[in-house]
Design an enzyme around this catalytic site. Structure first.
Site, PDB file in Angstrom:
ATOM      1  N   ASP A   1       0.583  48.071   5.943  1.00  0.00           N
ATOM      2  CA  ASP A   1       1.387  49.249   5.626  1.00  0.00           C
ATOM      3  C   ASP A   1       1.059  50.278   6.694  1.00  0.00           C
ATOM      4  OD1 ASP A   1       3.337  50.290   3.787  1.00  0.00           O
ATOM      5  OD2 ASP A   1       1.876  51.806   3.257  1.00  0.00           O
ATOM      6  N   SER A   2       2.083  50.934   7.223  1.00  0.00           N
ATOM      7  CA  SER A   2       1.825  51.840   8.329  1.00  0.00           C
ATOM      8  C   SER A   2       2.778  53.014   8.290  1.00  0.00           C
ATOM      9  CB  SER A   2       1.974  51.088   9.657  1.00  0.00           C
ATOM     10  OG  SER A   2       3.274  50.555   9.783  1.00  0.00           O
TER      11      SER A   2
END
Ligand code: IMP
Length: 199
Positions: free
Chosen positions: A75-76
């Site tokens: 997740d970014s």
């Protein structure tokens, strides 16, 4: 029980994006046989956590549970200091259903203007989580600091790259050679931590 991964192990990548799976395989030096959650027909869980690490872990756990395999998820996003960390975990959602990052970058500019912000500090984060079907998990996070610069510049990269100038440089990620970006990015930093934790 060891939180170590054997070379050749089958690993499910919690993404429905084949391009992302290929990128992850390359970063992991093709040590594993990767299958994607999409290939296995696994459902995509809702990202209900409030942190990058929380959402990466949620996605990895869901894929491990549903597949019975070790699962990797990421997740970014981009966080802006003067916007209290926004868009943060909502980075993809700020681009709307059409995934229009021109719109998302304009929204960042508008919010900064509204706030009368002078501090343009920002950072990219990438959380990576590996979860085992029987419960244990490892989660790490990489962070890359920089400054926002408007108007957006450069045709390379993706997402918010055209407005992000990494610390120590005077070009945006949108202008940088992607090989150079990939070697120094938040994703590279997270993978280095993950490798140290797993191998
Ligand atoms: P995710 O795929 O749900 O993790 O969403 C990440 C979002 O954050 C992407 O859609 C991009 O908008 C943004 N993002 C993450 N990493 C980068 C990057 O390296 N450059 C530009 N934008 C990024």
């Amino acid at each position: 029980m060891g939180l170590k991964l054997e070379t050749g192990a089958r690993l499910v990548v919690a993404t429905h994006n084949a391009g992302k799976a290929r990128e992850l395989a390359a970063i992991l030096e093709n040590r594993f046989t990767l299958v994607t959650a999409g290939e296995l027909g696994l459902p995509e869980p809702e990202e209900t956590e409030t942190t990058f690490e929380g959402n990466a872990l949620l996605k990895a756990r869901a894929a491990a549970r549903a597949s019975g395999l070790v699962a990797l998820a990421d997740d970014s996003g981009l966080s802006v200091a003067a916007l209290d960390g926004a868009p943060g975990i909502y980075s993809a959602r700020w681009a709307g259903p059409g995934k229009d990052f021109g719109e998302a970058m304009a929204k960042v500019a508008a919010r900064l203007e509204e706030a009368g912000a002078e501090d343009l500090s920002a950072w990219f984060s990438c959380a990576l989580a590996v979860a085992w079907p029987d419960g244990p998990a490892v989660v790490v996070e990489g962070r890359l600091d920089g400054t926002l610069r408007f108007p957006p510049s450069g045709e390379r990269g993706f997402g918010y790259d055209p407005i992000f100038v990494p610390a120590g440089f005077d070009i945006s990620f949108g202008e940088m050679d992607p090989v150079k970006k990939d070697a120094m990015s938040h994703r590279a930093l997270a993978f280095a931590k993950l490798k140290a934790a797993l191998f």
